[in-house]
Design a protein around this motif. Structure first.
Motif, PDB file in Angstrom:
ATOM      1  N   THR A 131       4.478 -18.691  -5.148  1.00 59.66           N
ATOM      2  CA  THR A 131       3.665 -17.665  -4.488  1.00 59.66           C
ATOM      3  C   THR A 131       2.957 -18.238  -3.273  1.00 59.66           C
ATOM      4  OG1 THR A 131       1.753 -18.110  -5.883  1.00 59.66           O
ATOM      5  CG2 THR A 131       3.261 -16.398  -6.611  1.00 59.66           C
ATOM      6  N   THR A 132       2.717 -17.359  -2.313  1.00 61.94           N
ATOM      7  CA  THR A 132       1.985 -17.708  -1.099  1.00 61.94           C
ATOM      8  C   THR A 132       0.778 -16.776  -0.983  1.00 61.94           C
ATOM      9  OG1 THR A 132       3.187 -16.122   0.273  1.00 61.94           O
ATOM     10  CG2 THR A 132       4.156 -18.340   0.040  1.00 61.94           C
ATOM     11  N   ALA A 133      -0.052 -17.044   0.006  1.00 63.57           N
ATOM     12  CA  ALA A 133      -1.210 -16.170   0.260  1.00 63.57           C
ATOM     13  C   ALA A 133      -0.736 -14.748   0.550  1.00 63.57           C
ATOM     14  CB  ALA A 133      -2.047 -16.706   1.412  1.00 63.57           C
ATOM     15  N   THR A 134       0.377 -14.606   1.252  1.00 64.63           N
ATOM     16  CA  THR A 134       0.918 -13.278   1.554  1.00 64.63           C
ATOM     17  C   THR A 134       1.310 -12.549   0.275  1.00 64.63           C
ATOM     18  OG1 THR A 134       1.711 -14.024   3.705  1.00 64.63           O
ATOM     19  CG2 THR A 134       2.726 -12.029   2.817  1.00 64.63           C
ATOM     20  N   ASP A 135       1.902 -13.262  -0.671  1.00 65.84           N
ATOM     21  CA  ASP A 135       2.255 -12.636  -1.947  1.00 65.84           C
ATOM     22  C   ASP A 135       1.025 -12.096  -2.657  1.00 65.84           C
ATOM     23  OD1 ASP A 135       5.027 -13.216  -1.741  1.00 65.84           O
ATOM     24  OD2 ASP A 135       4.676 -15.243  -2.511  1.00 65.84           O
ATOM     25  N   TRP A 136      -0.023 -12.888  -2.705  1.00 66.03           N
ATOM     26  CA  TRP A 136      -1.256 -12.465  -3.388  1.00 66.03           C
ATOM     27  C   TRP A 136      -1.893 -11.279  -2.670  1.00 66.03           C
ATOM     28  CZ3 TRP A 136      -2.803 -13.781  -8.121  1.00 66.03           C
ATOM     29  CH2 TRP A 136      -2.201 -14.905  -8.698  1.00 66.03           C
ATOM     30  N   THR A 137      -1.891 -11.312  -1.350  1.00 63.72           N
ATOM     31  CA  THR A 137      -2.437 -10.190  -0.580  1.00 63.72           C
ATOM     32  C   THR A 137      -1.612  -8.934  -0.825  1.00 63.72           C
ATOM     33  OG1 THR A 137      -3.282 -11.703   1.107  1.00 63.72           O
ATOM     34  CG2 THR A 137      -3.029  -9.395   1.743  1.00 63.72           C
ATOM     35  N   ASP A 138      -0.291  -9.067  -0.791  1.00 66.23           N
ATOM     36  CA  ASP A 138       0.573  -7.910  -1.064  1.00 66.23           C
ATOM     37  C   ASP A 138       0.340  -7.363  -2.471  1.00 66.23           C
ATOM     38  OD1 ASP A 138       1.681  -8.216   1.440  1.00 66.23           O
ATOM     39  OD2 ASP A 138       3.573  -9.072   0.721  1.00 66.23           O
ATOM     40  N   GLY A 139       0.147  -8.252  -3.430  1.00 66.68           N
ATOM     41  CA  GLY A 139      -0.113  -7.823  -4.809  1.00 66.68           C
ATOM     42  C   GLY A 139      -1.402  -7.030  -4.919  1.00 66.68           C
ATOM     43  N   GLN A 140      -2.454  -7.511  -4.259  1.00 65.75           N
ATOM     44  CA  GLN A 140      -3.722  -6.784  -4.265  1.00 65.75           C
ATOM     45  C   GLN A 140      -3.569  -5.428  -3.564  1.00 65.75           C
ATOM     46  OE1 GLN A 140      -7.099  -7.633  -5.343  1.00 65.75           O
ATOM     47  NE2 GLN A 140      -5.779  -8.794  -6.700  1.00 65.75           N
ATOM     48  N   GLN A 141      -2.880  -5.425  -2.422  1.00 69.11           N
ATOM     49  CA  GLN A 141      -2.707  -4.194  -1.654  1.00 69.11           C
ATOM     50  C   GLN A 141      -1.945  -3.144  -2.458  1.00 69.11           C
ATOM     51  OE1 GLN A 141      -4.365  -4.136   1.196  1.00 69.11           O
ATOM     52  NE2 GLN A 141      -3.914  -1.962   1.391  1.00 69.11           N
ATOM     53  N   TYR A 142      -0.965  -3.574  -3.242  1.00 71.31           N
ATOM     54  CA  TYR A 142      -0.208  -2.655  -4.089  1.00 71.31           C
ATOM     55  C   TYR A 142      -1.143  -1.885  -5.015  1.00 71.31           C
ATOM     56  CZ  TYR A 142       2.700  -1.064  -7.967  1.00 71.31           C
ATOM     57  OH  TYR A 142       3.293  -0.301  -8.949  1.00 71.31           O
ATOM     58  N   TYR A 143      -1.995  -2.608  -5.724  1.00 72.34           N
ATOM     59  CA  TYR A 143      -2.891  -1.951  -6.678  1.00 72.34           C
ATOM     60  C   TYR A 143      -3.969  -1.127  -5.986  1.00 72.34           C
ATOM     61  CZ  TYR A 143      -0.508  -4.197 -10.467  1.00 72.34           C
ATOM     62  OH  TYR A 143       0.467  -4.568 -11.358  1.00 72.34           O
ATOM     63  N   LEU A 144      -4.460  -1.580  -4.849  1.00 74.48           N
ATOM     64  CA  LEU A 144      -5.446  -0.795  -4.101  1.00 74.48           C
ATOM     65  C   LEU A 144      -4.844   0.531  -3.640  1.00 74.48           C
ATOM     66  CD1 LEU A 144      -7.198  -3.512  -1.918  1.00 74.48           C
ATOM     67  CD2 LEU A 144      -8.226  -2.172  -3.762  1.00 74.48           C
ATOM     68  N   GLU A 145      -3.644   0.491  -3.105  1.00 69.40           N
ATOM     69  CA  GLU A 145      -3.005   1.720  -2.627  1.00 69.40           C
ATOM     70  C   GLU A 145      -2.678   2.668  -3.775  1.00 69.40           C
ATOM     71  OE1 GLU A 145      -2.918   2.797   0.438  1.00 69.40           O
ATOM     72  OE2 GLU A 145      -3.812   0.924   1.122  1.00 69.40           O
ATOM     73  N   LYS A 146      -2.295   2.140  -4.921  1.00 69.57           N
ATOM     74  CA  LYS A 146      -2.045   2.991  -6.103  1.00 69.57           C
ATOM     75  C   LYS A 146      -3.347   3.673  -6.547  1.00 69.57           C
ATOM     76  CE  LYS A 146       2.265   2.658  -7.604  1.00 69.57           C
ATOM     77  NZ  LYS A 146       3.038   3.574  -8.392  1.00 69.57           N
ATOM     78  N   LEU A 147      -4.442   2.917  -6.565  1.00 68.57           N
ATOM     79  CA  LEU A 147      -5.736   3.484  -6.952  1.00 68.57           C
ATOM     80  C   LEU A 147      -6.164   4.571  -5.973  1.00 68.57           C
ATOM     81  CD1 LEU A 147      -8.324   3.541  -8.679  1.00 68.57           C
ATOM     82  CD2 LEU A 147      -9.206   1.721  -7.198  1.00 68.57           C
ATOM     83  N   LYS A 148      -5.997   4.314  -4.692  1.00 67.69           N
ATOM     84  CA  LYS A 148      -6.382   5.307  -3.686  1.00 67.69           C
ATOM     85  C   LYS A 148      -5.532   6.567  -3.803  1.00 67.69           C
ATOM     86  CE  LYS A 148      -8.078   1.970  -0.321  1.00 67.69           C
ATOM     87  NZ  LYS A 148      -7.905   1.432   1.050  1.00 67.69           N
ATOM     88  N   LEU A 149      -4.246   6.396  -4.080  1.00 61.88           N
ATOM     89  CA  LEU A 149      -3.364   7.550  -4.280  1.00 61.88           C
ATOM     90  C   LEU A 149      -3.850   8.382  -5.468  1.00 61.88           C
ATOM     91  CD1 LEU A 149      -0.714   9.071  -3.543  1.00 61.88           C
ATOM     92  CD2 LEU A 149       0.437   7.552  -5.176  1.00 61.88           C
ATOM     93  N   HIS A 150      -4.198   7.707  -6.552  1.00 60.47           N
ATOM     94  CA  HIS A 150      -4.741   8.390  -7.733  1.00 60.47           C
ATOM     95  C   HIS A 150      -6.017   9.146  -7.358  1.00 60.47           C
ATOM     96  CE1 HIS A 150      -6.182   8.842 -11.921  1.00 60.47           C
ATOM     97  NE2 HIS A 150      -7.361   8.607 -11.362  1.00 60.47           N
TER      98      HIS A 150
END
Length: 147
Positions: A18-37
């Motif tokens: 994993t890289t910093a980009t992977d971790w950022t993408d992982g966080q962004q995935y869950y944030l966008e799902k929460l916002k969609l909800h």
């Protein structure tokens, strides 16, 4: 408000580096799902039952007028959670002519915080956190309750 064109989450496996980009993408995935909800299933506004529901009360004493916004939470039209954990006191400074009506509004904001400097390798310096900040303000213009 950003609207993703697709949702792509991390898929970990043995040997995955994993890289910093992977971790950022992982966080962004869950944030966008929460916002969609939040956008799809909740109305923007104050969340009932959290803290003191962002109630506003007058504060006496001192020069000018003051109001205290009590702790609580809200959701904005973008699906952002807004959380005020401690009371916030605002001073209403009258201009030449104090309007008969003022509004107290809260909005979502964020900023990079907790900077760590690596003197030996400056390219590895950076902010370790993104802090979500509720901005509470006085306005004479009626706020758009959707935003």
């Amino acid at each position: 408000m950003t609207t993703p064109t697709e949702f792509k989450r991390l898929n970990f496996f043995t040997g995955f580096f994993t890289t910093a980009t992977d971790w950022t993408d992982g966080q962004q995935y869950y944030l966008e799902k929460l916002k969609l909800h939040n956008r799809g299933l909740h109305t923007p506004g104050v969340i009932r039952g959290v803290g003191q529901e962002l109630q506003v009360e007058p504060v006496g004493g001192g020069n000018g007028l003051s109001a205290r916004v009590l702790p609580g939470a809200a959701i904005d039209d973008g699906g952002n959670d807004i959380y005020l954990g401690t009371p916030r006191t605002l001073t209403i400074v009258p201009g030449e002519e104090l309007p008969e009506l003022v509004y107290i509004a809260i909005r979502y904001s964020e900023r990079n915080t907790d900077y760590v400097e690596n003197v030996e390798a400056p390219q590895y310096s950076g902010h370790t956190r993104v802090t979500e900040i509720p901005v509470v303000e006085v306005t004479t213009t009626q706020p758009n309750n959707r935003t």
